[in-house]
Scaffold this motif. Sequence first.
Motif, PDB file in Angstrom:
ATOM      1  N   VAL A 186      52.249  32.843  31.765  1.00 40.39           N
ATOM      2  CA  VAL A 186      50.857  32.707  32.219  1.00 40.39           C
ATOM      3  C   VAL A 186      50.822  33.102  33.692  1.00 40.39           C
ATOM      4  O   VAL A 186      51.428  32.436  34.532  1.00 40.39           O
ATOM      5  N   PRO A 187      50.149  34.224  34.040  1.00 40.52           N
ATOM      6  CA  PRO A 187      50.173  34.691  35.435  1.00 40.52           C
ATOM      7  C   PRO A 187      49.600  33.669  36.406  1.00 40.52           C
ATOM      8  O   PRO A 187      48.731  32.859  36.043  1.00 40.52           O
ATOM      9  N   MET A 188      50.105  33.710  37.617  1.00 41.23           N
ATOM     10  CA  MET A 188      49.569  32.862  38.681  1.00 41.23           C
ATOM     11  C   MET A 188      48.178  33.376  39.072  1.00 41.23           C
ATOM     12  O   MET A 188      48.039  34.538  39.471  1.00 41.23           O
ATOM     13  N   PRO A 189      47.148  32.556  38.933  1.00 39.02           N
ATOM     14  CA  PRO A 189      45.813  33.033  39.312  1.00 39.02           C
ATOM     15  C   PRO A 189      45.703  33.178  40.819  1.00 39.02           C
ATOM     16  O   PRO A 189      46.440  32.528  41.574  1.00 39.02           O
ATOM     17  N   PRO A 190      44.784  34.020  41.278  1.00 38.18           N
ATOM     18  CA  PRO A 190      44.588  34.138  42.734  1.00 38.18           C
ATOM     19  C   PRO A 190      44.004  32.862  43.299  1.00 38.18           C
ATOM     20  O   PRO A 190      43.457  32.022  42.571  1.00 38.18           O
ATOM     21  N   LYS A 191      44.139  32.700  44.605  1.00 40.28           N
ATOM     22  CA  LYS A 191      43.477  31.567  45.256  1.00 40.28           C
ATOM     23  C   LYS A 191      41.969  31.680  45.054  1.00 40.28           C
ATOM     24  O   LYS A 191      41.420  32.776  44.891  1.00 40.28           O
ATOM     25  N   LYS A 192      41.302  30.545  45.103  1.00 40.76           N
ATOM     26  CA  LYS A 192      39.885  30.497  44.796  1.00 40.76           C
ATOM     27  C   LYS A 192      39.015  30.857  46.007  1.00 40.76           C
ATOM     28  O   LYS A 192      39.426  30.694  47.149  1.00 40.76           O
ATOM     29  N   ILE A 193      37.824  31.331  45.690  1.00 43.43           N
ATOM     30  CA  ILE A 193      36.771  31.529  46.686  1.00 43.43           C
ATOM     31  C   ILE A 193      35.673  30.521  46.367  1.00 43.43           C
ATOM     32  O   ILE A 193      35.190  30.447  45.231  1.00 43.43           O
TER      33      ILE A 193
END
Length: 474
Positions: A186-193
């Motif tokens: 499961v890929p690491m999601p980007p940091k949130k905005i």
Amino acid sequence: MVATVFGKTLNARKTPIPGLLLLDLPVHGDSRGWFKENWQREKMATSEIGLPDFGPVQNNISFNDAVGTTRGIHAEPWDKYVSVATGRIFGAWVDLREGETFGAVFTAELDPSTAIFVPRGVGNSYQTLEADTAYTYLVNDHWSPDATYTFLNLADETAAIAWPIPLDDVEISAKDKDHPRLADVVPMPPKKILVTGANGQLGRALRAEFGEHPWIEYATRADLDLTSPDLDAARRWRDYSTIVNAAAYTKVDAAETPDGRAEAWAANVTAVAALARIATANGITLVHVSSDYVFDGMKGDAYRADDALSPLGVYGQTKAAGDAVVQTVPRHYVLRTSWVIGDGNNFVRTMASLAGRGIDPRVVDDQFGRLTFTSDLARAIRFVLDGDVPTGVYNVTGQGEPTSWFDIARRVYELSGHDPARVTGVSTDDYFAGATAPVAPRPRNSMLDATDTAAVGIPLGDADARLREYLARA
């Protein structure tokens, strides 16, 4: 055993994995041993070296008894700076972040004269090539059971890492042996905005500009109370890269009342100070939208971003205070704008409605500025986040000849197919003469100089062209 390389020049080399930097470290040695600056912020976190100022909060050491000790592949939700204290290691890094480079691999040997910066979401693993090897790593967050972690099997066939010592012959933990293959990671999601004020005119434009994604959070006051004393604990803020503050108290006249004054200061200063504190503590970029009301309107030409602030009324005073607070955040953008028009109640819609209902309005003709449409403002915000724009204060308004509210009203009537002569000009003083409720002082000159904004590439729309488009969609 391979001797440590002495006399290197401090340097950072890019790798096929974006953000993964291999560093050469100057090591000074003689018959007594050696010395190096393992981490030196002022030298390393510079544009010349290219290492981000990632704000480490913890320093760890991993000691390994035997040759062949192998650890990883682990991807954590923080940045990591790894260097060897003694001995030598073979390192393998795999990009486990969402995106085009998912699965990209880089390998290298590290000794005390080399280090590597591993960005958030890049899997890292190490195999010792000498006995009694110790490596250290700085991280910019603490372990948390609530954080997202990603792992890859050391023997993954897709990554096909060429381990110097076969994995069958080395010491590996049972946990590391059981990690998934790349196809199951499961890929690491980007940091949130985080976008605050999501129901406002600008908030809706930002939703249209950025779209709906799992890593973008659009928050209304019902979702997130920015004035709450518990704001620090309301989110796991280390998971956010950016806060776009589109929330504000904008009732200019109501701000002159006792209740309005308190509400304006709470929303435009207290809440902004809380966001600034959170952004600073967690390495977050803070984008804040400001106003022409921070100026008194007495200047003979357009206001530059660095002109001294001189607000007239309570609303302007709170926006000026908010600007000052935001500029204490290491990564900040203050975007000053004027005469905002978007999806909601605004001057253009009011004039178009009056024209259609046969009403002939009186409109002030001694306040000058330029309309700014929220679609252009949202596009400018996206540009500063996606591009390499220096942090700071920028004026973002529509372009074209300055106009008065009277000129704009006549233009709306004209573009709506009505006689612009139906609009009558009146001075600000005469317009508000006899008002029974408090009236805030308005800057007569709201023109903002966007020369510096254009110089860094931030896109600016033409005010009249946008007005025609806006009315055509109405």
